[in-house]
Design a protein around this motif. Structure first.
Motif, PDB file in Angstrom:
ATOM      1  N   UNK A 135       0.681  -1.257   0.084  1.00 26.05           N
ATOM      2  CA  UNK A 135       0.156   0.116  -0.205  1.00 26.05           C
ATOM      3  C   UNK A 135       0.910   1.165   0.102  1.00 26.05           C
ATOM      4  N   UNK A 136       2.196   0.979   0.043  1.00 25.12           N
ATOM      5  CA  UNK A 136       3.115   2.344  -0.164  1.00 25.12           C
ATOM      6  C   UNK A 136       3.445   2.813   1.209  1.00 25.12           C
ATOM      7  N   UNK A 137       3.500   1.866   2.247  1.00 24.71           N
ATOM      8  CA  UNK A 137       4.028   2.290   3.482  1.00 24.71           C
ATOM      9  C   UNK A 137       5.498   1.669   3.482  1.00 24.71           C
ATOM     10  N   UNK A 138       6.357   2.553   4.399  1.00 22.99           N
ATOM     11  CA  UNK A 138       7.637   2.068   4.571  1.00 22.99           C
ATOM     12  C   UNK A 138       7.762   2.050   6.064  1.00 22.99           C
ATOM     13  N   UNK A 139       8.566   1.163   6.517  1.00 24.75           N
ATOM     14  CA  UNK A 139       8.665   1.014   8.065  1.00 24.75           C
ATOM     15  C   UNK A 139      10.060   1.908   8.684  1.00 24.75           C
ATOM     16  N   UNK A 140       9.933   2.554   9.544  1.00 20.58           N
ATOM     17  CA  UNK A 140      10.678   3.384  10.030  1.00 20.58           C
ATOM     18  C   UNK A 140      11.438   3.174  11.450  1.00 20.58           C
ATOM     19  N   UNK A 141      10.614   2.273  12.280  1.00 22.55           N
ATOM     20  CA  UNK A 141      10.922   1.620  13.378  1.00 22.55           C
ATOM     21  C   UNK A 141      10.477   0.348  13.594  1.00 22.55           C
ATOM     22  N   UNK A 142      11.565  -0.696  13.645  1.00 22.03           N
ATOM     23  CA  UNK A 142      12.745  -0.313  13.548  1.00 22.03           C
ATOM     24  C   UNK A 142      13.393  -0.021  12.265  1.00 22.03           C
ATOM     25  N   UNK A 143      14.409   0.642  12.093  1.00 24.13           N
ATOM     26  CA  UNK A 143      14.696   1.261  10.808  1.00 24.13           C
ATOM     27  C   UNK A 143      16.144   1.479  10.949  1.00 24.13           C
ATOM     28  N   UNK A 145      14.654   1.108   6.713  1.00 25.17           N
ATOM     29  CA  UNK A 145      14.496   0.220   5.988  1.00 25.17           C
ATOM     30  C   UNK A 145      14.688  -1.381   6.326  1.00 25.17           C
ATOM     31  N   UNK A 146      14.061  -1.837   7.293  1.00 23.32           N
ATOM     32  CA  UNK A 146      14.458  -2.951   7.908  1.00 23.32           C
ATOM     33  C   UNK A 146      13.872  -4.259   7.120  1.00 23.32           C
ATOM     34  N   UNK A 147      14.474  -5.309   7.224  1.00 16.58           N
ATOM     35  CA  UNK A 147      13.910  -6.540   6.655  1.00 16.58           C
ATOM     36  C   UNK A 147      12.771  -6.977   7.514  1.00 16.58           C
ATOM     37  N   UNK A 148      12.025  -7.963   6.812  1.00 15.89           N
ATOM     38  CA  UNK A 148      10.741  -8.535   7.515  1.00 15.89           C
ATOM     39  C   UNK A 148      11.125  -9.321   8.665  1.00 15.89           C
ATOM     40  N   UNK A 149      12.124  -9.776   8.558  1.00 17.79           N
ATOM     41  CA  UNK A 149      12.529 -10.766   9.975  1.00 17.79           C
ATOM     42  C   UNK A 149      13.030  -9.927  11.259  1.00 17.79           C
ATOM     43  N   UNK A 156       8.653  -8.999  18.880  1.00 17.40           N
ATOM     44  CA  UNK A 156       8.414  -9.808  20.128  1.00 17.40           C
ATOM     45  C   UNK A 156       8.889  -9.092  21.413  1.00 17.40           C
ATOM     46  N   UNK A 157       9.425  -7.951  21.357  1.00 21.06           N
ATOM     47  CA  UNK A 157       9.610  -7.128  22.548  1.00 21.06           C
ATOM     48  C   UNK A 157       9.051  -5.925  22.750  1.00 21.06           C
ATOM     49  N   UNK A 158       8.596  -5.570  21.626  1.00 20.90           N
ATOM     50  CA  UNK A 158       7.389  -4.181  21.494  1.00 20.90           C
ATOM     51  C   UNK A 158       6.111  -4.394  20.998  1.00 20.90           C
ATOM     52  N   UNK A 159       5.379  -3.692  21.265  1.00 19.33           N
ATOM     53  CA  UNK A 159       3.912  -3.754  20.966  1.00 19.33           C
ATOM     54  C   UNK A 159       3.771  -3.629  19.635  1.00 19.33           C
ATOM     55  N   UNK A 160       4.313  -2.563  18.922  1.00 18.48           N
ATOM     56  CA  UNK A 160       4.091  -2.330  17.652  1.00 18.48           C
ATOM     57  C   UNK A 160       5.490  -1.801  16.883  1.00 18.48           C
ATOM     58  N   UNK A 161       5.280  -1.879  15.650  1.00 20.54           N
ATOM     59  CA  UNK A 161       6.520  -1.173  14.660  1.00 20.54           C
ATOM     60  C   UNK A 161       5.804   0.229  14.028  1.00 20.54           C
TER      61      UNK A 161
END
Length: 380
Positions: A135-143, A145-149, A156-161
């Protein structure tokens, strides 16, 4: 500011605003407080309805910010409807944001939001990542451009990205509701829900009112109620309930593991916003020493930063939040589990035991040094 945030609008609220203003206002400091607590929409409405005139520059700023809140919420509503259709194959709910606007205030004009909060199940999280990227979103935390893994490991240690759309809208993709798993246990994307109309004929899914109340109280307590907006939202939501309804909300929160968070929120709403509580419930909350202490600690957090500083901009600003966790749950078991989580848990729970045992030794000095550096940077 608290007088302006009372809900719903009424002659009694207008009188409280006029009485509060009559003692004399440091309007410059007032404007800074309003911005820090993100309540410009409510404050603008409260002042205008009560006929209290702020200095022209502040009045103009509040009017502009109030209009911007409405425009921003319309953009969030449109994007949320787009995401709702996109995420139809997955179980999902929207948290806070435009759905809470409509449930609490009946309008998109008052509650300020900074992002869209979207909750999915942990099992669907990888699929949700793919949908957002498509949908055109990019992840900034963790960042960056993090990989899916890396994102899956992070949650696993935080409630959201954290994500941002091509148009610049912010989104939090939640796998859980609160960082501390000891609170509101069992709530998730498949919890009881409701559809909330955010535009004519257009509705979004969110938590059912009882579960939503429990979540909002746990969320506010987990952040020490550092912003008045969080408490104002809870009080506005509860203002639609009668006495038995308020009792039911409180009981459900306790049942879900919210501990004293609901009692803290209701007692604070009574103190600051004049929320009328059922007499028996009010007596129980006022008679519980832990709830009274939590209320005092929250009021300290409202004012600790002065006119404009955030709690995490001061050396020991967030210490009260960590301490308040120990009072949220009853019994030694809750306190011991919370201490264990603070000292050994968190994002490093999968680390070797030796490293986790050394963490408490290094935790406090490193945390204190970081707080001092951040506070010094803000002062500069």
């Amino acid at each position: 500011m608290a007088a302006c945030c009372r809900w719903p609008p009424s002659a009694a609220r207008d009188e409280r605003v006029r009485l509060a203003a009559a003692v004399g206002i440091d309007w410059d400091g007032f404007g800074k407080l309003v911005r820090r607590h993100r309540v410009a929409g409510l404050v603008h409405d409260g002042l205008v309805r009560a006929g209290v005139e702020a200095p022209a520059p502040l009045a103009a700023r509040l009017a502009d910010e109030s209009g911007e809140i409405a425009r921003q919420n319309l953009a969030f509503a449109a994007e949320s409807l787009r995401l709702d259709a996109l995420f139809a194959p997955l179980g999902h709910l929207f948290l806070k944001g435009v759905t809470l606007n409509m449930l609490a205030y009946g309008s998109l004009a008052y509650k300020q939001a900074v992002d869209v909060d979207l909750l999915v199940t942990p099992a669907d999280y990888e699929a949700a990542i793919a949908l957002l990227r498509g949908a055109g979103y990019r992840c900034i935390v963790p960042g960056p451009e993090p990989r899916t893994e890396e994102i899956l490991l992070w949650v696993k240690g935080h409630k959201h990205s954290n994500w941002v759309s091509a148009a610049g809208l912010s989104l939090e993709l939640h796998a859980g509701l609160v960082d501390n798993p000891l609170l509101v246990q069992g709530l998730g994307a498949h919890s009881p829900g409701q559809q909330v109309e955010v535009a004519p004929g257009k509705a979004l899914p969110t938590l059912a009112t009882e579960e939503l109340f429990a979540y909002l109280c746990a969320h506010g307590a987990a952040h020490g109620w550092a912003r008045l907006k969080w408490l104002a939202d809870v009080a506005a939501l509860v203002s639609h309930e009668d006495g038995p309804g308020i009792e039911r909300l409180h009981a459900r929160s306790v049942e879900l593991g919210g501990g004293r968070s609901a009692g803290q929120a209701l007692l604070l709403s009574s103190i600051l916003f004049g929320l009328e509580l059922p007499p028996a419930l009010a007596a129980r909350l006022e008679g519980d020493r832990g709830t009274r202490i939590l209320a005092r600690m929250a009021i300290r957090n409202f004012t600790l930063g002065g006119m404009g500083r955030e709690l995490d901009e001061m050396v020991l600003g967030t210490a009260g939040i960590h301490l308040s966790y120990l009072l949220l749950g009853r019994g030694a078991g809750f306190k011991l589990r919370q201490l264990r989580r603070t000292l050994l848990g968190g994002p490093s729970e999968g680390a070797p035991l030796a490293k986790r045992l050394l963490r408490p030794i290094a935790f406090f000095p490193r945390w204190l040094l970081r707080r001092a550096r951040e506070a010094r940077a803000v002062r500069r």
